[in-house]
Design a protein around this motif. Structure first.
Motif, PDB file in Angstrom:
ATOM      1  N   ALA A 173       0.871  -1.222   0.374  1.00  0.00           N
ATOM      2  CA  ALA A 173       0.376  -0.242  -0.513  1.00  0.00           C
ATOM      3  C   ALA A 173       1.053   0.889  -0.313  1.00  0.00           C
ATOM      4  CB  ALA A 173      -0.652   0.514   0.896  1.00  0.00           C
ATOM      5  N   SER A 229      -5.025   1.771   0.250  1.00  0.00           N
ATOM      6  CA  SER A 229      -5.261   0.461   1.728  1.00  0.00           C
ATOM      7  C   SER A 229      -5.955   0.228   1.422  1.00  0.00           C
ATOM      8  CB  SER A 229      -4.408   0.591   3.083  1.00  0.00           C
ATOM      9  OG  SER A 229      -5.022   0.130   4.009  1.00  0.00           O
ATOM     10  N   SER A 277      -0.071  -3.786   4.080  1.00  0.00           N
ATOM     11  CA  SER A 277       0.675  -2.476   4.622  1.00  0.00           C
ATOM     12  C   SER A 277       1.862  -2.661   5.261  1.00  0.00           C
ATOM     13  CB  SER A 277      -0.748  -2.577   6.101  1.00  0.00           C
ATOM     14  OG  SER A 277       0.014  -3.988   6.459  1.00  0.00           O
TER      15      SER A 277
END
Length: 278
Positions: A173, A229, A277
């Motif tokens: 992300a 995200s 992430s």
């Protein structure tokens, strides 16, 4: 007398024009007229291979191309009747990509041509697709050299594209890291370019660049803007084909009356992923 003079003048004009073209070709930058790429790119291809794509460095003349495109067996002999020799329908609009289509009647089982002649390719044997230097460009020049793609034929491919067998490697992300999708076999590269896309949660298509990995078994997409995200979808038209013409809806080799392959209308299937992430 006047008729003879007129004929001689026309002959001289044609000779001068041909000489001018030849001189222009000789004076042009070397290695401009050539084959730049052939797909599929793998060295082992199924006996029910449906097509090749041949890319040229400049627009080609459509007329006479089949005098220069041949399939050779391992003894260097031409395999007769391997391709459909269509003069117009198998070129891209810019005349730089030629689709070399194997005769579907020989590829597909149960048809007269297949039962009579069999497929052009036999498993375990070596072949060479040859584009000879006599192929002419649109400006009247010929290729600087012949091109050959050698390969070995393998058993027929009867596995359809299947999203359940695709592996998605999610990107990071807040980056423009590529999205890597590993496919369940080699796919038709033109089909991959036009029938797979990434969309956001609103259904908008993402802009970016595409490249294909090893033997057209990998679809690699680099976004223009960083990944959020959030959830994304990989949408695939059900008309996506592999190199043997098999689609998400079924095999090329199935009977037409029972094969979703032949049904009209275009639908999509999809995979969902979320960028990592960390």
């Amino acid at each position: 007398m006047l008729r003879n003079l007129k004929t001689a003048s026309l002959w001289l004009a044609a000779l001068f024009a041909a000489s001018s073209v030849a001189q222009a070709c000789e004076e042009s930058v070397s290695d401009t007229a050539q084959v730049t790429q052939v797909y599929p790119s793998a060295d082992v291809l199924p006996e029910n291979l449906l097509r090749f794509y041949v890319y040229f460095s400049e627009p080609m003349a459509r007329e006479g191309i089949w005098d220069s495109v041949v399939l050779l067996d391992e003894d260097g002999k031409v395999v007769p009747g391997a391709f459909i020799e269509n003069k117009f329908d198998l070129w891209s609009p810019n005349d730089r990509r030629l689709t070399v289509l194997f005769d579907p009647g020989r590829v597909k089982t149960g048809l007269v041509a297949h039962n009579t002649l069999g497929r052009a390719l036999e498993p375990g044997k070596a072949y060479s697709l040859q584009i000879r230097s006599g192929a002419e460009t649109r400006r009247g020049c010929t290729l600087t050299r012949s091109y050959e793609k050698t390969f070995v034929a393998a058993q027929a491919d009867f596995e359809a594209p299947d999203l359940a067998k695709w592996h998605v490697q999610a990107p990071m992300a807040n980056s423009t890291e590529p999205l890597l999708v590993t496919l369940n076999g080699p796919m038709d590269h033109v089909s991959l370019a036009y029938r797979v896309r990434v969309t956001d949660t609103a259904g908008a298509k993402l802009g970016g660049s595409l490249r294909l990995g090893r033997d057209e078994r990998e679809w690699i997409f680099t976004p223009r803007a960083p990944w959020a995200s959030a959830d994304y979808r990989i949408e695939v038209d059900t008309t996506l084909e592999d190199i043997a013409g098999n689609r998400l809806t079924g095999l090329f080799d199935r009977p037409l009356d029972s094969d979703g392959y032949s049904q009209p209308g275009q639908k999509t299937e999809s995979l969902t992923f979320k960028p990592r992430s960390n």
